[in-house]
Design a protein around this motif. Structure first.
Motif, PDB file in Angstrom:
ATOM      1  N   MET A 179      61.748  46.373 -31.034  1.00  0.00           N
ATOM      2  CA  MET A 179      60.368  45.878 -31.136  1.00  0.00           C
ATOM      3  C   MET A 179      60.042  45.412 -32.543  1.00  0.00           C
ATOM      4  SD  MET A 179      58.041  48.286 -28.703  1.00  0.00           S
ATOM      5  CE  MET A 179      58.610  49.798 -29.450  1.00  0.00           C
ATOM      6  N   SER A 180      60.698  45.945 -33.530  1.00  0.00           N
ATOM      7  CA  SER A 180      60.426  45.559 -34.917  1.00  0.00           C
ATOM      8  C   SER A 180      60.892  44.142 -35.217  1.00  0.00           C
ATOM      9  CB  SER A 180      61.095  46.537 -35.881  1.00  0.00           C
ATOM     10  OG  SER A 180      60.607  47.846 -35.695  1.00  0.00           O
ATOM     11  N   THR A 181      61.837  43.645 -34.422  1.00  0.00           N
ATOM     12  CA  THR A 181      62.412  42.327 -34.712  1.00  0.00           C
ATOM     13  C   THR A 181      62.214  41.324 -33.587  1.00  0.00           C
ATOM     14  OG1 THR A 181      64.554  43.067 -33.828  1.00  0.00           O
ATOM     15  CG2 THR A 181      64.184  43.332 -36.190  1.00  0.00           C
ATOM     16  N   LYS A 182      61.764  41.767 -32.432  1.00  0.00           N
ATOM     17  CA  LYS A 182      61.722  40.890 -31.270  1.00  0.00           C
ATOM     18  C   LYS A 182      60.587  39.871 -31.364  1.00  0.00           C
ATOM     19  CE  LYS A 182      60.423  42.277 -27.273  1.00  0.00           C
ATOM     20  NZ  LYS A 182      60.304  43.052 -26.022  1.00  0.00           N
ATOM     21  N   LYS A 183      60.751  38.783 -30.647  1.00  0.00           N
ATOM     22  CA  LYS A 183      59.705  37.785 -30.467  1.00  0.00           C
ATOM     23  C   LYS A 183      59.249  37.847 -29.016  1.00  0.00           C
ATOM     24  CE  LYS A 183      61.198  34.536 -34.056  1.00  0.00           C
ATOM     25  NZ  LYS A 183      61.595  33.130 -34.362  1.00  0.00           N
ATOM     26  N   TRP A 184      57.973  38.122 -28.830  1.00  0.00           N
ATOM     27  CA  TRP A 184      57.443  38.282 -27.484  1.00  0.00           C
ATOM     28  C   TRP A 184      57.453  36.946 -26.743  1.00  0.00           C
ATOM     29  CZ3 TRP A 184      56.699  43.146 -25.877  1.00  0.00           C
ATOM     30  CH2 TRP A 184      56.496  44.136 -26.840  1.00  0.00           C
ATOM     31  N   LYS A 185      57.838  36.993 -25.490  1.00  0.00           N
ATOM     32  CA  LYS A 185      57.868  35.791 -24.657  1.00  0.00           C
ATOM     33  C   LYS A 185      56.864  35.945 -23.523  1.00  0.00           C
ATOM     34  CE  LYS A 185      62.784  34.902 -25.563  1.00  0.00           C
ATOM     35  NZ  LYS A 185      64.130  34.725 -24.955  1.00  0.00           N
ATOM     36  N   TYR A 186      56.023  34.944 -23.362  1.00  0.00           N
ATOM     37  CA  TYR A 186      55.008  34.965 -22.318  1.00  0.00           C
ATOM     38  C   TYR A 186      55.478  34.096 -21.155  1.00  0.00           C
ATOM     39  CZ  TYR A 186      52.104  36.874 -26.036  1.00  0.00           C
ATOM     40  OH  TYR A 186      51.604  37.646 -27.044  1.00  0.00           O
ATOM     41  N   LYS A 187      55.747  34.749 -20.013  1.00  0.00           N
ATOM     42  CA  LYS A 187      56.271  34.004 -18.874  1.00  0.00           C
ATOM     43  C   LYS A 187      55.475  34.216 -17.598  1.00  0.00           C
ATOM     44  CE  LYS A 187      61.062  33.492 -20.357  1.00  0.00           C
ATOM     45  NZ  LYS A 187      62.491  33.626 -19.967  1.00  0.00           N
ATOM     46  N   ARG A 188      54.687  35.248 -17.540  1.00  0.00           N
ATOM     47  CA  ARG A 188      53.936  35.546 -16.325  1.00  0.00           C
ATOM     48  C   ARG A 188      52.504  35.066 -16.470  1.00  0.00           C
ATOM     49  NH1 ARG A 188      58.100  36.050 -13.001  1.00  0.00           N
ATOM     50  NH2 ARG A 188      59.635  37.508 -13.829  1.00  0.00           N
ATOM     51  N   GLU A 189      52.003  34.408 -15.449  1.00  0.00           N
ATOM     52  CA  GLU A 189      50.653  33.856 -15.491  1.00  0.00           C
ATOM     53  C   GLU A 189      49.830  34.401 -14.327  1.00  0.00           C
ATOM     54  OE1 GLU A 189      50.916  29.659 -15.465  1.00  0.00           O
ATOM     55  OE2 GLU A 189      52.107  29.520 -17.311  1.00  0.00           O
ATOM     56  N   VAL A 190      48.578  34.724 -14.624  1.00  0.00           N
ATOM     57  CA  VAL A 190      47.654  35.232 -13.618  1.00  0.00           C
ATOM     58  C   VAL A 190      46.335  34.491 -13.765  1.00  0.00           C
ATOM     59  CG1 VAL A 190      46.404  37.246 -12.770  1.00  0.00           C
ATOM     60  CG2 VAL A 190      48.717  37.514 -13.659  1.00  0.00           C
ATOM     61  N   PRO A 191      45.802  33.888 -12.688  1.00  0.00           N
ATOM     62  CA  PRO A 191      44.500  33.207 -12.795  1.00  0.00           C
ATOM     63  C   PRO A 191      43.383  34.205 -13.067  1.00  0.00           C
ATOM     64  CG  PRO A 191      45.224  33.322 -10.517  1.00  0.00           C
ATOM     65  CD  PRO A 191      46.377  33.790 -11.341  1.00  0.00           C
ATOM     66  N   VAL A 192      42.314  33.710 -13.659  1.00  0.00           N
ATOM     67  CA  VAL A 192      41.184  34.554 -14.029  1.00  0.00           C
ATOM     68  C   VAL A 192      40.028  34.280 -13.085  1.00  0.00           C
ATOM     69  CG1 VAL A 192      39.609  35.221 -15.874  1.00  0.00           C
ATOM     70  CG2 VAL A 192      41.927  34.458 -16.428  1.00  0.00           C
ATOM     71  N   VAL A 193      39.518  35.332 -12.476  1.00  0.00           N
ATOM     72  CA  VAL A 193      38.389  35.192 -11.562  1.00  0.00           C
ATOM     73  C   VAL A 193      37.170  34.681 -12.323  1.00  0.00           C
ATOM     74  CG1 VAL A 193      36.825  36.415 -10.003  1.00  0.00           C
ATOM     75  CG2 VAL A 193      39.253  37.020 -10.063  1.00  0.00           C
ATOM     76  N   GLY A 194      36.580  33.586 -11.838  1.00  0.00           N
ATOM     77  CA  GLY A 194      35.382  33.033 -12.457  1.00  0.00           C
ATOM     78  C   GLY A 194      35.653  32.098 -13.613  1.00  0.00           C
ATOM     79  N   MET A 195      36.908  31.875 -13.974  1.00  0.00           N
ATOM     80  CA  MET A 195      37.259  30.970 -15.073  1.00  0.00           C
ATOM     81  C   MET A 195      38.439  30.110 -14.614  1.00  0.00           C
ATOM     82  SD  MET A 195      36.949  33.623 -18.312  1.00  0.00           S
ATOM     83  CE  MET A 195      37.083  32.355 -19.556  1.00  0.00           C
ATOM     84  N   SER A 196      38.132  29.038 -13.896  1.00  0.00           N
ATOM     85  CA  SER A 196      39.175  28.211 -13.288  1.00  0.00           C
ATOM     86  C   SER A 196      40.038  27.497 -14.318  1.00  0.00           C
ATOM     87  CB  SER A 196      38.535  27.171 -12.349  1.00  0.00           C
ATOM     88  OG  SER A 196      37.618  26.348 -13.066  1.00  0.00           O
ATOM     89  N   ASN A 197      39.524  27.336 -15.527  1.00  0.00           N
ATOM     90  CA  ASN A 197      40.282  26.624 -16.563  1.00  0.00           C
ATOM     91  C   ASN A 197      41.134  27.555 -17.416  1.00  0.00           C
ATOM     92  OD1 ASN A 197      37.896  27.764 -17.709  1.00  0.00           O
ATOM     93  ND2 ASN A 197      38.155  26.465 -19.517  1.00  0.00           N
ATOM     94  N   CYS A 198      41.167  28.846 -17.079  1.00  0.00           N
ATOM     95  CA  CYS A 198      41.892  29.825 -17.896  1.00  0.00           C
ATOM     96  C   CYS A 198      42.872  30.628 -17.055  1.00  0.00           C
ATOM     97  CB  CYS A 198      40.912  30.780 -18.588  1.00  0.00           C
ATOM     98  SG  CYS A 198      39.754  29.982 -19.727  1.00  0.00           S
ATOM     99  N   LYS A 199      43.829  31.230 -17.727  1.00  0.00           N
ATOM    100  CA  LYS A 199      44.796  32.105 -17.079  1.00  0.00           C
ATOM    101  C   LYS A 199      45.284  33.136 -18.088  1.00  0.00           C
ATOM    102  CE  LYS A 199      48.384  28.658 -18.020  1.00  0.00           C
ATOM    103  NZ  LYS A 199      49.314  27.680 -17.440  1.00  0.00           N
ATOM    104  N   TRP A 200      45.600  34.316 -17.562  1.00  0.00           N
ATOM    105  CA  TRP A 200      46.199  35.352 -18.383  1.00  0.00           C
ATOM    106  C   TRP A 200      47.703  35.149 -18.416  1.00  0.00           C
ATOM    107  CZ3 TRP A 200      43.330  38.086 -21.472  1.00  0.00           C
ATOM    108  CH2 TRP A 200      42.031  38.441 -21.123  1.00  0.00           C
ATOM    109  N   MET A 201      48.277  35.272 -19.591  1.00  0.00           N
ATOM    110  CA  MET A 201      49.728  35.211 -19.746  1.00  0.00           C
ATOM    111  C   MET A 201      50.205  36.518 -20.352  1.00  0.00           C
ATOM    112  SD  MET A 201      50.470  31.309 -21.016  1.00  0.00           S
ATOM    113  CE  MET A 201      52.233  31.570 -20.755  1.00  0.00           C
ATOM    114  N   GLY A 202      51.249  37.085 -19.754  1.00  0.00           N
ATOM    115  CA  GLY A 202      51.758  38.365 -20.221  1.00  0.00           C
ATOM    116  C   GLY A 202      53.235  38.320 -20.526  1.00  0.00           C
TER     117      GLY A 202
END
Length: 763
Positions: free
Chosen positions: A194-217
């Motif tokens: 964890m001290s050296t890693k670069k986080w990668k965002y690959k999973r996407e989840v839509p946001v209720v009430g915000m059609s133009n946004c999504k959560w990425m994890g």
């Protein structure tokens, strides 16, 4: 550190060698390096450097002992084995359990006895409060009386408190996120990764009430949590209405009552409940598309604020319950208390100091909203008294949190001062018409059995609310004066940075400094029972357990850099990604807006490339113009200074309007520019943020660097009202993507930074 703690608790130790390391972190690193070269455990060394004799006939041979990394907690116990036979036997029993051996293999002589402690220390063990060892007189609050916090926990038999490794089940389907997060044990390999890693965002989840946004994890955590926990409710609304969502029962019922009283009718699908579920996952969160309360986003802002306040209260109250119930169990059997602590992890419930939540806020008016709401959301049983509330309201104001959005504008319309009423409504609601000491505040909040104590001493507080500016001053004092310290930041487990965009208008580097100061091993002992400190604190892993929640109106490279580099929660990260429509329709004048792109290879060269483009392409046109009335809008103060020095070297006719310009000089500059006695005016974004001046006499607008706050763009361009040619020139590069997409829109901004053409026109 362990040696100091042991000495203060009255523990007997052998004399350490003269050349031993004083810094226990260095000692830990050396032991781990030594252990990494062998697969078998050598006899445990005593503090004098000699092997300890095995005192149990049932002990395993060296070849049969399973290799395990030695943590700071383990080394502390090994050093204490020479003090007492009971410590030695209890330690060996714990070791056998970790190796999978049954209790029948334990030698009959391995009884449980308490090791020797002083009478004063016995009294100290009976108190839950982590009293400070040394209190700064300047920070000593009026309510410094001691109070027994053993009764701070309610009597609910909740699933969130674990006893001797067991979880009670009052209808709950699984162990609480609180327990799962804090009781997880990180290996050294995981920490190194964890001290050296670069986080990668690959999973996407839509946001209720915000059609133009999504959560990425991050891929390591997000999909698993989506399947197993509350994020699935964000998509499918698969809600168990009988669930308390991992909250303390009293807190959950009170929150539900407050929600219904305010007119809500669907708590389980509400924005605040959904965002709380995300907070309760204990992942790091970056939410930088939150419409603030001062821009007609009161409902959204309040929902998110309620969610993180409830999460903070839940974390604090569960922490106190765990400590209090463990204290009660140990008090019932004082003769075996120390052995109980050594014989498992269920009593490891302390940090170095008491404060567990840090909330960073930019302004007093925002702190007023947060603290008032925190008091409202605290169950009645915990707030029979709210100490020093009068002092708080006197210093922070008396505006109610639930004011209608139109109330401020009505008050403004009734004000006889034209200057005050001419300011935008968002400016008045954010600053309240004054700025003196708005960004200088810091205080602690302590929860006891029946009261909330505001302005409590930092070392006896549960929550610290502060502005970065004030906290930086405290850090500077600690570096200057040896008797001062900021060790109360050593055990922060939940960090919340709200209105990050406003803090960015102050000085974001302060936030970087504060976050870098968190979770350090303290310089002094502050009344903590060392035997009950969680091992990952002693190992220096606390930053990997800290949850960081960053909330704001927009994101920028500085905010992103903090989230990427200094938020290292082992649970992973979640961030909100949005598409923007832009604010060009809010430009009400028929202004020809020309966007000119300059090329640059790296972000490190962006400032120099922008300046060179201005000097070679833009300034010659200004210098040769006889008309005057040219306003240069500049986002950064450093760019402001650079352009000022350049204009001086060119003996240009100009005036200044920056955030540090004196009021008398500002009035003079505005008059000279309007009358044409100065051809060029330099105007900064921060000056506009803090003053919202209406600049008259603008004939030609040059936006040297786009504003961070998208609403400023139409405000500045609309100042061309009365101009003859209505011209506006904007300089940008591909590294201005964040700002550009908020102003022209996400789709157009992508074309502008990748197109072969370098000039774009909007009308």
């Amino acid at each position: 550190m362990g040696k100091q703690f042991a000495k203060n608790r009255g523990l007997k130790r052998s004399k350490a060698p003269s050349n031993s390391e004083s810094n226990h972190v260095i000692k830990n690193r050396r032991v781990e390096q030594k252990l990494s070269h062998t697969r078998t455990r050598s006899p445990s060394p005593s503090p004098s450097g000699e092997p300890l004799e095995e005192q149990s006939s049932g002990a395993a041979s060296e070849e049969e002992v399973i290799h395990r990394e030695a943590s700071m907690y383990d080394k502390l116990l090994m050093s204490l084995r020479s003090c007492s036979k009971s410590v030695d036997t209890a330690y060996k029993k714990r070791q056998r359990q970790e190796e999978g051996k049954s209790d029948s293999e334990v030698d009959e002589d391995d009884g449980f006895e308490s090791f020797s402690v002083s009478v004063e220390d016995d009294k100290e063990d009976e108190s839950t409060i982590q009293q400070p060892d040394m209190v700064d007189p300047g920070e000593q609050s009026e309510d410094a009386e001691t109070e027994d916090d053993h009764e701070a926990s309610d009597t609910d038999q909740e699933h969130d408190i674990r006893a001797n490794g067991q979880t009670s089940t009052d209808g709950s389907e699984c162990m609480s996120s609180f327990s799962i997060h804090l009781e997880h044990k990180l290996s050294k390999e995981e920490v190194d990764n964890m001290s050296t890693k670069k986080w990668k965002y690959k999973r996407e989840v839509p946001v209720v009430g915000m059609s133009n946004c999504k959560w990425m994890g991050t891929e390591e955590c997000f999909l698993k949590y989506l399947r197993e926990n509350h994020i699935k409710e964000l998509i499918f609304k698969d809600v168990n209405t009988n669930s308390d969502y991992g909250l303390k029962l009293k807190l959950y019922k009170h929150w539900l009552d407050v929600y219904k009283t305010s007119g809500g009718d669907d708590f389980h699908s509400s924005k605040e409940r959904l965002f709380f579920s995300l907070c309760n996952s204990y992942r790091d969160i970056l939410h930088c598309n939150k419409k603030p309360f001062y821009l007609k986003g009161r409902e959204e802002d309040s929902s998110i604020m309620d969610a993180y306040i409830i999460h903070s209260l839940n974390h604090v109250l569960k922490t106190r319950d765990l400590v209090t119930k463990n204290d009660t169990k140990l008090a019932k059997h004082p003769e075996s208390a120390d052995n109980e602590i050594l014989n498992g992890d269920s009593f490891l419930d302390h940090g170095f100091t008491r404060p567990k939540v840090l909330i960073l806020l930019p302004l007093r008016r925002i702190a007023l909203r947060v603290v008032q709401r925190l008091i409202q959301l605290t169950p009645s049983a915990y707030k029979v008294n709210v100490d020093h509330i009068d002092r708080f309201l006197k210093e922070f104001g008396t505006q109610e949190v639930e004011d209608d959005e139109d109330e401020l504008s009505q008050q403004t319309q009734g004000n006889s001062k034209a200057k005050k009423s001419s300011k935008p409504s968002d400016f008045l609601e954010l600053f309240g018409g004054k700025r003196d000491e708005e960004d200088h505040f810091m205080f602690g909040i302590k929860f006891t059995r029946k009261s909330i104590k505001l302005y409590s001493d930092f070392y006896s507080s549960d929550v610290i609310v502060a502005s970065p500016v004030r906290l930086i001053a405290k850090i500077s004092e600690a570096k200057t004066f040896k008797e001062k310290d900021v060790d109360y930041l050593s055990s922060i487990e939940v960090l919340i940075i709200d209105h990050a965009d406003v803090i960015a208008m102050q000085n974001w580097s302060h936030v970087n400094t504060v976050v870098e100061q968190l979770n350090h091993i303290p310089s002094k002992q502050h009344g903590t029972d060392v035997m009950r400190i969680r091992p990952w604190y002693l190992d220096g892993y606390a930053k990997f357990y800290r949850q960081s929640i960053i909330l704001g109106y927009y994101s920028n490279p500085d905010i992103n850099a903090l989230f990427n580099r200094h938020c290292s929660n082992y649970q992973g990260k979640v961030k909100l990604v949005c598409e923007y429509k832009g604010v060009l329709p809010k430009v009400i004048l028929q202004v020809r807006q020309i966007y000119e792109r300059f090329d640059v290879d790296s972000i490190a060269d962006a400032d120099d490339a922008r300046f060179d483009y201005f000097v070679k392409k833009v300034f010659p046109k200004i210098k040769d113009s006889v008309q005057g009335g040219t306003m240069l809008f500049i986002s950064s103060y450093f760019e402001f200074v650079r352009i000022r020095n350049f204009l001086k070297s060119q003996e240009a006719s100009f005036c200044l309007l920056g955030e540090y310009t004196q009021p008398s000089d500002i009035s003079r500059a505005r008059l000279w520019f309007f009358e044409g006695r100065r051809k060029i005016m330099l105007y900064t974004e921060r000056a506009h943020f803090y003053y919202r001046y209406k600049i008259r006499g603008i004939q030609n607008l040059i936006i040297y660097s786009l504003p961070e706050r998208k609403e400023f763009y139409p405000e500045i361009v609309n100042m061309l009202d009365g101009s003859h040619n209505m011209s506006c020139t904007v300089l940008f590069s591909r590294f201005d993507q964040f700002r550009l997409e908020r102003i022209v829109g996400t789709a157009p901004s992508k074309r502008m930074v990748t197109s072969e053409k370098g000039v774009f026109v909007f009308c």
